[in-house]
Design an enzyme around this catalytic site. Structure first.
Site, PDB file in Angstrom:
ATOM      1  CE  LYS A 160      39.464  36.729  33.728  1.00 25.62           C
ATOM      2  NZ  LYS A 160      39.307  37.605  34.902  1.00 25.62           N
ATOM      3  CG  ASP A 195      36.430  38.325  37.658  1.00 23.99           C
ATOM      4  OD1 ASP A 195      36.745  37.332  38.350  1.00 23.99           O
ATOM      5  OD2 ASP A 195      36.947  38.562  36.547  1.00 23.99           O
TER       6      ASP A 195
END
Ligand code: ATR
Length: 279
Positions: A68, A104
């Site tokens: 990420k 997220d």
């Protein structure tokens, strides 16, 4: 299948990922021609993989651990959330350029809107943990307008670094402050890995925490973490981490496949069945 769009989730390891179950469920439910697969990419191969997406016929995909942060540094365009969080979990090609976003924080907030809508009235929140996942949660809380955010972490320096990235409304504390801050906040969120690997108790006395308090975990395996068990046994409003996983998938699916999907009880059950089958 000439026009079928192809998506993916890449990570290392990747076997545990439930993202294919979610996206393939939606592809089938909406009758969309397309596919979504798991790809194991070693860290050294990630940049090369990103450069080959168009050639491989991918419209985009998800990025998970450990890529990420590398994705954040590699893409040509970042959305606001990815910029603030410092990590990318969603990739897409737009005008031949690689874009990176982070869904997220969106997923966390959308799930709480669904499960415990009163969360939005919280004035003060406690976030346990200061790892990568915590950063997305703190960003979501700021975006939601929560005025005071207290990060509690075993390693105080990590909490301080995180807090300082977000300004004066976010403060760092050690576990010694956990009880008092939890008793005076309306929202408690666990982002630590406490309880993921076994039967550890969450180090908080839930008995003295107000019943109106909302509690959320971002872990979905196990579904009922020691943190949520403590909250549930003492009558708090709570939400598990599975909803966040389902909701964070929505913007990516819409971008790649052109249809905004819905998070339904049937989808949740589909993933729960898999989690149950794999325990
Ligand atoms: P992620 O990126 O998923 O958030 P991480 O960076 O490994 O994962 O962070 C895990 C979090 O759980 C950290 O906040 C960690 O605290 P430290 O920063 O002090 O390591 C917290 N954590 C893990 N095990 C813990 C334990 N036994 N007691 C308290 N906190 C714990």
């Amino acid at each position: 299948m000439a026009n079928a769009k192809k998506g993916f989730v890449c990570g290392h390891p990747i076997n545990h990922s439930r993202s294919p179950l979610i996206h393939n469920y939606w592809l089938k439910a909406y009758g969309i021609e397309g596919s979504y697969e798991k790809i194991d990419i070693a860290p050294d191969d990630f940049i090369k993989f990103c450069g080959s997406l168009a050639e491989q016929g991918f419209v985009g995909g998800n990025v998970t651990i450990p890529h990420k942060e590398l994705a954040f540094r590699s893409v040509e365009h970042l959305d606001d959330a990815a910029m603030a969080i410092g990590a990318v979990n969603t990739l897409w090609l737009e005008n031949d350029k690689l874009h990176g976003g982070n869904t997220d924080a969106y997923g966390f907030a959308a799930n709480l809107d669904d499960q415990i809508p009163q969360w939005i009235n919280a004035e003060s929140a406690v976030v346990f943990g200061a790892g990568g996942a915590s950063r997305a949660i703190v960003y979501a809380l700021i975006e939601a307008g929560i005025k005071k955010i207290n990060i509690i972490n075993r390693t105080i320096e990590r909490a301080q670094t995180l807090a300082s990235a977000f300004g004066p409304n976010v403060t760092a504390h050690g576990w010694d402050a956990a009880q008092e801050l939890s008793e005076t906040s309306e929202l408690l969120i666990n982002t630590t890995s406490l309880g993921m690997t076994g039967d550890a108790l969450f180090p908080l006395n839930f008995k003295t925490i107000r019943r109106e308090t909302c509690a959320a975990d971002i872990v979905y395996f196990p579904l009922m973490t020691p943190f949520l068990t403590g909250a549930a046994e003492n009558g708090l409003n709570y939400s598990d981490g599975l909803g966040m996983l389902l909701h964070q998938a929505v913007p990516g699916f819409e971008r790649w496949f052109g249809h905004r999907p819905e998070v339904t009880p049937a989808l949740r059950q589909h993933i729960l069945d898999d989690i149950g089958a794999n325990t």
